[in-house]
Design a protein around this motif. Structure first.
Motif, short mmCIF file in Angstrom:
data_model
loop_
_atom_site.label_atom_id
_atom_site.label_comp_id
_atom_site.label_asym_id
_atom_site.label_seq_id
_atom_site.Cartn_x
_atom_site.Cartn_y
_atom_site.Cartn_z
N ARG A 138 0.85 -1.20 0.00
CA ARG A 138 0.00 0.00 0.00
C ARG A 138 0.88 1.24 0.00
O ARG A 138 1.87 1.32 0.71
CB ARG A 138 -0.93 0.02 1.22
CG ARG A 138 -1.95 -1.11 1.27
CD ARG A 138 -3.08 -0.96 0.27
NE ARG A 138 -3.87 0.23 0.43
CZ ARG A 138 -5.00 0.30 1.11
NH1 ARG A 138 -5.50 -0.76 1.72
NH2 ARG A 138 -5.66 1.44 1.20
N HIS A 139 0.52 2.22 -0.82
CA HIS A 139 1.29 3.46 -0.95
C HIS A 139 0.46 4.63 -0.43
O HIS A 139 -0.76 4.66 -0.59
CB HIS A 139 1.63 3.73 -2.42
CG HIS A 139 2.71 2.85 -2.95
ND1 HIS A 139 4.02 3.25 -2.97
CD2 HIS A 139 2.68 1.60 -3.46
CE1 HIS A 139 4.75 2.27 -3.48
NE2 HIS A 139 3.95 1.26 -3.80
N PHE A 140 1.16 5.59 0.15
CA PHE A 140 0.53 6.82 0.63
C PHE A 140 1.43 7.98 0.20
O PHE A 140 2.64 7.96 0.43
CB PHE A 140 0.38 6.81 2.15
CG PHE A 140 -0.47 5.67 2.64
CD1 PHE A 140 -1.84 5.80 2.73
CD2 PHE A 140 0.11 4.46 3.00
CE1 PHE A 140 -2.63 4.74 3.16
CE2 PHE A 140 -0.66 3.40 3.43
CZ PHE A 140 -2.04 3.55 3.50
N CYS B 157 -4.59 8.07 6.59
CA CYS B 157 -4.01 6.77 6.20
C CYS B 157 -4.75 5.63 6.89
O CYS B 157 -5.07 4.60 6.26
CB CYS B 157 -2.53 6.71 6.56
SG CYS B 157 -1.49 7.81 5.58
N LYS C 14 -8.06 5.06 5.29
CA LYS C 14 -7.93 4.36 4.01
C LYS C 14 -7.71 2.85 4.22
O LYS C 14 -8.14 2.05 3.40
CB LYS C 14 -6.77 4.94 3.19
CG LYS C 14 -7.08 6.30 2.60
CD LYS C 14 -5.89 6.86 1.85
CE LYS C 14 -6.21 8.26 1.35
NZ LYS C 14 -5.04 8.89 0.72
#
Length: 190
Positions: A11-13, A85, A88
């Motif tokens: 997972r990217h933020f 975050c 999400k």
């Protein structure tokens, strides 16, 4: 910023460019978490992330099974980003505390299996933090404190110190508490 492994792996933020925080590099994060695995079973471990910044470490702790993870961050924008975050990820296992780390330590009555502290390297009181945490009894017996710092700091004389690791310009000192509440200064058997 990405999560390296665990249930949220990959997972990217996107960190806003205006942020002053410096997230731990993926290289350093991956390596220090490999070391942590030798000391702490993260599944179900109660963890504390002090100076949470972007939340990178909190996210990694959650992904690896720590629950709950308490994140302490004073900056309003950074705390808001951490909250976003967590939303999400749709996780309820994070407790975000927007406040001063030193006040949190002073009033903390909880013990943790794992404490990760990543203060700003230029913080004038940086050198006092490991002893402050350890003397407060915030680690459970056998618990681990991972302290990120610059290359000019040496914590080998602090009671409970077990080892130092460096990955590029990122340095970590590790500390441990024993079952009797006293501190221990030996590394795990390999």
């Amino acid at each position: 910023m990405r999560i390296i492994t665990g249930k949220y792996k990959g997972r990217h933020f996107d960190i806003p460019r205006s942020f002053k925080a410096r997230p731990t590099t993926d290289f350093a994060k991956e390596n220090i978490f490999n070391v942590i695995n030798g000391y702490v079973d993260m599944e179900g471990a109660q963890a504390l992330d002090l100076f949470a910044g972007t939340g990178s470490i909190s996210l990694e702790l959650l992904s690896r099974g720590c629950a709950p993870v308490v994140s302490v961050e004073m900056d309003r924008d950074h705390a808001s980003f951490i909250r976003e975050c967590m939303t999400k990820l749709d996780t309820k296992d994070n407790i975000l505390i927007r406040g001063d780390v030193f006040r949190f330590i002073k009033s903390c009555k909880q013990q943790y299996d794992l404490i990760f502290a990543d203060p700003p390297y230029a913080l004038p009181t940086l050198a006092t933090i490991p002893q402050l945490i350890l003397s407060k009894g915030m680690l459970r017996p056998g618990g681990l404190l991972v302290f990120e710092h610059g290359k000019h700091n040496d914590f080998s004389d602090v009671p409970g110190f077990i080892e130092h690791r460096a990955y590029g310009s990122v340095n970590f000192s590790l500390f441990r508490a024993t079952s009797g509440g006293a501190l221990v200064s030996s590394a795990p058997a390999e």
